[in-house]
Design an enzyme around this catalytic site. Sequence first.
Site, mmCIF file in Angstrom:
data_model
loop_
_atom_site.group_PDB
_atom_site.id
_atom_site.type_symbol
_atom_site.label_atom_id
_atom_site.label_comp_id
_atom_site.label_asym_id
_atom_site.label_seq_id
_atom_site.Cartn_x
_atom_site.Cartn_y
_atom_site.Cartn_z
ATOM 1 N N GLY A 531 26.032 51.552 39.545
ATOM 2 C CA GLY A 531 26.393 52.534 38.536
ATOM 3 C C GLY A 531 25.409 52.493 37.383
ATOM 4 O O GLY A 531 24.343 51.862 37.471
ATOM 5 N N GLY A 534 24.409 48.975 36.253
ATOM 6 C CA GLY A 534 23.614 48.140 37.131
ATOM 7 C C GLY A 534 24.213 48.091 38.527
ATOM 8 O O GLY A 534 24.813 49.067 38.981
ATOM 9 N N LYS A 550 29.252 41.937 39.301
ATOM 10 C CA LYS A 550 28.685 43.106 38.630
ATOM 11 C C LYS A 550 27.638 42.633 37.622
ATOM 12 O O LYS A 550 27.944 41.904 36.682
ATOM 13 C CB LYS A 550 29.773 43.919 37.927
ATOM 14 C CG LYS A 550 29.248 45.149 37.204
ATOM 15 C CD LYS A 550 30.318 45.816 36.366
ATOM 16 C CE LYS A 550 31.336 46.547 37.197
ATOM 17 N NZ LYS A 550 32.242 47.374 36.361
ATOM 18 N N ASP A 646 39.769 57.188 33.682
ATOM 19 C CA ASP A 646 38.871 57.517 34.792
ATOM 20 C C ASP A 646 39.554 57.230 36.134
ATOM 21 O O ASP A 646 38.995 56.565 37.007
ATOM 22 C CB ASP A 646 37.572 56.721 34.671
ATOM 23 C CG ASP A 646 36.438 57.340 35.491
ATOM 24 O OD1 ASP A 646 36.565 58.510 35.883
ATOM 25 O OD2 ASP A 646 35.434 56.646 35.731
#
Length: 876
Positions: A531, A534, A550, A646
């Site tokens: 994303g 990263g 992540k 989201d």
Amino acid sequence: MGIWVLICLVSIFASARNVEAETNPFLILCGTNSSVNVHRRKWVGDLASDSNLTLSSPGISASTATFNGDSTYGALFKTARLFTEAANYTFKMDPGNYYLRLHFCPFSFENHNVNESQFDVMANSLKLVSAFRVPVELSFNNSYIQGLGSNSSASCLMKEYFLGVDSGQLVVKFIPTGGSFAFVNAIEVLPVISQLFVDTVSKVGGNGATSDLNLGQRGIETMYRLNVGGSEIEPNQDQDLWRMWEPDTSYMFASDAGSSVNNQSNITYSSMNDSSVAPLLVYETARAMINTQVLEKRFNMSWKFIVDPNFDYLVRLHFCELMFDKANQRIFRIYINNRTAAENFDVIVLAKGMNKAYHKDYFDVVSPQIDTLWIQLGPETVAGAAGTDALLNGLEIFKLSRNGNLAHVSETTGSGGNDVSAKTVRNHILWIGIAAGIVSISILAALCTLFFCLRKKNACPTKENSPGWRPLSLRGTIGNSTTDARGSKFSGGHLNLNGSIATVRGGKRFTIAEIRAATKNFDESLVIGEGGFGKVYKGEIDDGTLAAIKRAHPQSQQGLKEFETEIEMLSKLRHRHLVSMIGFCEENNEMILVYEYMANGTVRNHLFGSDLAPLTWRQRLEICIGSARGIHYLHTGAERGVIHRDVKTTNILLDENFVAKMADFGLSKTGPALDHTHVSTAVKGSFGYLDPEYFRRQQLTEKSDVYSFGVVLFEVVCARPVINPSLPKDQINLAEWALKWQRQRSLEAIMDQRLEGKYCPDSLKKFGEIAEKCLADEGKNRPTMGEVLWHLEYVLQLQEAWLRSNAGEESSSLVAENVEEADTEVSQNLPVSQDDENCIEVRTEDDGKPLTRRTSGLGGTVGCDEFSLLVNPQGR
């Protein structure tokens, strides 16, 4: 006596000239010396002897043998005049007001690529377009498109302008830019005798204030002209000014918000001055809120338009009351770009009767950051009208010039010309100043750092343990900060023998060496997602436990704020249906989060776009229930709640047992305080899932998550992307398309075909009702996530009972037992109504006797009659 005779002759001569000007407009066919007749109007070639114009340069005459559009108007687009250098069309005319229409229809020119055509157009001193590229304009559909009849494709366009001519001539100049060429197919100059515009106009949001627009000295461009609620009106049907009126359907935000009405009885103008404003055909049809097939009364009819930012706009609304004959029977409000333009609007009062054509103008300014213009009509909630309705017959949007300019150049395409605009020069100067300031500040900061490092050598961080970003742990976001043996801060934990730090709340603090070992030095073959922040790697930590790691990109600040938000949220949220954070790493300018590994990836991967086995209907229901539990916990688990912001199928992950867990909290916001109803914030989210009310008002509520979850429900049942531009226009947006079928109670027609014969029809029916209610236009009419959760559990019980029944089992007692279990599970979240009328009936398979339970309904307490309205909505 002789003097009076002379005066009379002069008057007659002047009248004759006016009549001639009115009946003989300039209709020019470019690129030819021949003429054609279109709807009894003669278009003369620009090289013909009777064209009554002067052409400064012959340019190049181009022609084509075929035209793919409507055959009637196709005659105008088989020829064109092409210019490789600046050229003028000069028209001799009397001073006055005129419509100037430029017609463009690109086709292949000999040795010229039409896709490279780029040019400016001037009309006297008014700039009409800059760096104009017809193919780009057509592809973006950002201007007023001439439909050319119902059979025409949007391969041709017309640019329409209203301008005043003070001198005795109009000079239309075409100027190629960027070494390219200009072209035009036809030019129309039409005298306007009557007064179409007045200078004093009501200002949007001005509480009744007006603005003097000085329209006589400004150029005007027609952006949109719509026949609301009716069909296309062709130019020959508006014979005063030969205007084109489009249908409004493609511009409506929700086509079901208003239904078409018509009345072809004796419609007249409320004022004789209005006779040329619009043809009576516009007023014979309308769009009204009455009799729409929707569930709620409190909503708006909305139209959305793409406009050029940083311009003034005149919005003209046309009204004619076709149904009511007395005042106070239909009163409504008008909103333009989310601001009130008019309150207590009663067409009967303003137009002085029924079947009276009336129009109203409003002035608004569109800021440089906005490229959309919303027109909304909704019920007046305090006026006490007999009906909560609104009505609109026609709509026009005009762009007003600024400093002699009507041209807008997209920042993404640039002008492409040879001239550097003043704005560009100012931007260069600004950036040079900013760069100089940054250099100065950097030098000063470096000197200060060097000074303090020399004074406190031991306190100066080395490159090895430089804090880099480390924005959250240094602020004490994750637990209470402590200092380790190396002087670095960490969050409330203890130092392990291997140097890692296990925190009480935020999880384990990993060293960069551990992260590199877990990801095989960030091996690209282990990347499972990416994303703006990263990449996400699959890794093994400690004793072989799988984890999702992540890693934010150290050289980019993109997504940093979202990264911080995610750490903050996950450090205080724990739930079976939320992805858990195992720990973090913040060494060597890195910012890394370590999550539990979700073996089955995203829900979307299991719905479409992969070769994975399709999910069963029961699995889909369990996934929806699990994600609903996670969102419900977010909304209720903290003091002020958390709004995810989201919700989508790529943010719902599945573990090895297909247990659904919500992920990606980078956009999440803490809910409103007790004395507030919403959080005012910039609009963020994913296109296709975005709450339209949040988009309009920039007011975020928990019901924004409910809307997004409703889109997820339809995505789960239909197994297709929420936005698919390759589909026909009415199918591109899943929410709109699925709602259309759901309101017809035909959701099974568009559901995933792989489920055919494997689902309980009653469960699908209830599932569709839940999704429909989640997508209510106003948040207050949507259910809470707790209510959605219970009803989804109820849907699952129906499916399980159906499966047992098909397997030959006795299902009566099982249905009762399962429903009672569901009661117990959600009773803490959903208050149960004690009103005997508020019930849902579940009929068993064997004796048909109803098993009754009382429940809070979708969006509030729902009785049996109201619940039946969900099944078969009639009226409002």
